[in-house]
Design a protein around this motif. Structure first.
Motif, PDB file in Angstrom:
ATOM      1  N   VAL A  47      30.108  33.605  42.682  1.00 59.05           N
ATOM      2  CA  VAL A  47      30.396  33.881  41.300  1.00 59.05           C
ATOM      3  C   VAL A  47      29.621  34.987  40.669  1.00 59.05           C
ATOM      4  N   VAL A  48      30.448  35.911  40.305  1.00 52.29           N
ATOM      5  CA  VAL A  48      29.945  37.283  39.518  1.00 52.29           C
ATOM      6  C   VAL A  48      29.564  36.773  37.864  1.00 52.29           C
ATOM      7  N   SER A  49      30.393  36.138  37.280  1.00 57.08           N
ATOM      8  CA  SER A  49      29.949  35.759  35.941  1.00 57.08           C
ATOM      9  C   SER A  49      31.236  34.462  35.793  1.00 57.08           C
ATOM     10  N   VAL A  50      30.751  33.867  34.701  1.00 61.80           N
ATOM     11  CA  VAL A  50      31.480  32.810  34.185  1.00 61.80           C
ATOM     12  C   VAL A  50      31.753  32.849  32.521  1.00 61.80           C
ATOM     13  N   GLN A  51      32.957  32.289  32.281  1.00 65.13           N
ATOM     14  CA  GLN A  51      32.991  32.326  30.669  1.00 65.13           C
ATOM     15  C   GLN A  51      33.716  30.849  30.430  1.00 65.13           C
ATOM     16  N   ILE A  52      33.031  30.296  29.461  1.00 66.09           N
ATOM     17  CA  ILE A  52      33.775  28.955  29.149  1.00 66.09           C
ATOM     18  C   ILE A  52      33.938  29.080  27.739  1.00 66.09           C
ATOM     19  N   SER A  53      35.288  28.706  27.306  1.00 63.87           N
ATOM     20  CA  SER A  53      35.736  28.856  25.965  1.00 63.87           C
ATOM     21  C   SER A  53      36.540  27.637  25.331  1.00 63.87           C
ATOM     22  N   ASN A  54      36.330  27.157  24.151  1.00 62.08           N
ATOM     23  CA  ASN A  54      37.164  26.169  23.731  1.00 62.08           C
ATOM     24  C   ASN A  54      38.569  26.626  23.119  1.00 62.08           C
ATOM     25  N   SER A  55      39.461  25.700  23.206  1.00 62.83           N
ATOM     26  CA  SER A  55      40.811  25.765  22.799  1.00 62.83           C
ATOM     27  C   SER A  55      40.638  25.195  21.451  1.00 62.83           C
ATOM     28  N   PRO A  56      41.785  25.516  20.572  1.00 64.40           N
ATOM     29  CA  PRO A  56      41.822  24.734  19.356  1.00 64.40           C
ATOM     30  C   PRO A  56      41.857  23.321  19.474  1.00 64.40           C
ATOM     31  N   ASN A  57      42.407  22.860  20.501  1.00 64.29           N
ATOM     32  CA  ASN A  57      42.501  21.340  20.510  1.00 64.29           C
ATOM     33  C   ASN A  57      41.088  20.704  21.255  1.00 64.29           C
ATOM     34  N   ASP A  58      40.073  21.470  21.353  1.00 65.38           N
ATOM     35  CA  ASP A  58      38.879  21.181  22.065  1.00 65.38           C
ATOM     36  C   ASP A  58      38.895  20.859  23.419  1.00 65.38           C
ATOM     37  N   ASN A  59      39.935  21.506  24.221  1.00 65.00           N
ATOM     38  CA  ASN A  59      39.885  21.608  25.795  1.00 65.00           C
ATOM     39  C   ASN A  59      39.068  22.813  25.999  1.00 65.00           C
ATOM     40  N   LYS A  60      38.259  22.593  27.025  1.00 65.17           N
ATOM     41  CA  LYS A  60      37.539  23.681  27.523  1.00 65.17           C
ATOM     42  C   LYS A  60      38.242  24.589  28.664  1.00 65.17           C
ATOM     43  N   MET A  61      38.287  25.856  28.554  1.00 71.96           N
ATOM     44  CA  MET A  61      38.810  26.787  29.596  1.00 71.96           C
ATOM     45  C   MET A  61      37.730  27.345  30.066  1.00 71.96           C
ATOM     46  N   VAL A  62      37.671  27.581  31.622  1.00 71.79           N
ATOM     47  CA  VAL A  62      36.721  28.265  32.450  1.00 71.79           C
ATOM     48  C   VAL A  62      37.189  29.452  33.110  1.00 71.79           C
ATOM     49  N   GLY A  63      36.631  30.482  33.049  1.00 72.39           N
ATOM     50  CA  GLY A  63      37.195  31.561  33.716  1.00 72.39           C
ATOM     51  C   GLY A  63      36.051  32.134  34.788  1.00 72.39           C
ATOM     52  N   ILE A  64      36.317  32.193  36.028  1.00 74.25           N
ATOM     53  CA  ILE A  64      35.268  32.437  37.040  1.00 74.25           C
ATOM     54  C   ILE A  64      35.537  33.790  37.490  1.00 74.25           C
ATOM     55  N   CYS A  65      34.806  34.811  37.371  1.00 73.82           N
ATOM     56  CA  CYS A  65      34.959  36.156  37.793  1.00 73.82           C
ATOM     57  C   CYS A  65      34.474  36.318  39.408  1.00 73.82           C
ATOM     58  N   LEU A  66      35.225  36.505  40.369  1.00 70.75           N
ATOM     59  CA  LEU A  66      34.609  36.633  41.774  1.00 70.75           C
ATOM     60  C   LEU A  66      34.510  38.088  42.232  1.00 70.75           C
ATOM     61  N   GLY A  67      34.819  39.058  41.304  1.00 71.54           N
ATOM     62  CA  GLY A  67      34.549  40.379  41.593  1.00 71.54           C
ATOM     63  C   GLY A  67      35.558  40.936  42.642  1.00 71.54           C
ATOM     64  N   ASN A  68      35.212  41.889  43.496  1.00 69.89           N
ATOM     65  CA  ASN A  68      36.247  42.335  44.428  1.00 69.89           C
ATOM     66  C   ASN A  68      36.236  41.734  45.809  1.00 69.89           C
ATOM     67  N   SER A  69      35.711  40.465  45.815  1.00 69.90           N
ATOM     68  CA  SER A  69      35.511  39.696  47.156  1.00 69.90           C
ATOM     69  C   SER A  69      36.809  39.054  47.486  1.00 69.90           C
ATOM     70  N   ILE A  70      37.911  39.072  46.847  1.00 66.02           N
ATOM     71  CA  ILE A  70      39.044  38.488  47.083  1.00 66.02           C
ATOM     72  C   ILE A  70      40.127  39.266  46.478  1.00 66.02           C
ATOM     73  N   ASN A  71      41.183  39.247  47.174  1.00 68.21           N
ATOM     74  CA  ASN A  71      42.692  39.640  46.210  1.00 68.21           C
ATOM     75  C   ASN A  71      43.233  38.690  45.529  1.00 68.21           C
ATOM     76  N   PRO A  72      43.495  38.423  43.954  1.00 69.42           N
ATOM     77  CA  PRO A  72      44.142  37.693  43.455  1.00 69.42           C
ATOM     78  C   PRO A  72      45.426  37.114  44.421  1.00 69.42           C
ATOM     79  N   ALA A  73      45.850  37.867  44.956  1.00 71.79           N
ATOM     80  CA  ALA A  73      47.301  37.482  45.427  1.00 71.79           C
ATOM     81  C   ALA A  73      46.955  36.228  46.648  1.00 71.79           C
ATOM     82  N   ASP A  74      45.786  36.337  47.146  1.00 70.61           N
ATOM     83  CA  ASP A  74      45.121  35.360  48.236  1.00 70.61           C
ATOM     84  C   ASP A  74      44.921  33.889  47.545  1.00 70.61           C
TER      85      ASP A  74
END
Length: 84
Positions: A47-74
């Motif tokens: 993990v390079v960084s993590v962002q957790i945010s709340n949506s309007p209906n109180d669901n949590k969304m998690v974004g995990i940055c993996l840097g350049n270690s992997i291509n999104p297409a993979d």
């Protein structure tokens, strides 16, 4: 957590996004995760960084940055993220 979106962020690399259940045990840069991309294929990633945010209906969304270690297409949508 199930991967719901994958994209490349300019300057940050690959980002995977999912929603609850939130991986609350990921709390710092350098944590390791396992990404299960198929029934028989798992990838160990850092993990390079993590962002957790709340949506309007109180669901949590998690974004995990993996840097350049992997291509999104993979990373298929629906892959599963596990914390080591």
């Amino acid at each position: 957590m199930e991967v719901g979106d994958v994209f490349e962020s300019h300057g940050n690399g690959t980002v995977i996004v999912g929603k609850e259940p939130v991986l609350t045990s990921i709390d710092k840069i350098g944590d390791d995760i396992v990404l299960q991309i198929s029934e028989h294929e798992m990838l160990n990633l850092r993990v390079v960084s993590v962002q957790i945010s709340n949506s309007p209906n109180d669901n949590k969304m998690v974004g995990i940055c993996l840097g350049n270690s992997i291509n999104p297409a993979d990373i298929p949508i629906g892959s599963t993220v596990y914390v080591i």
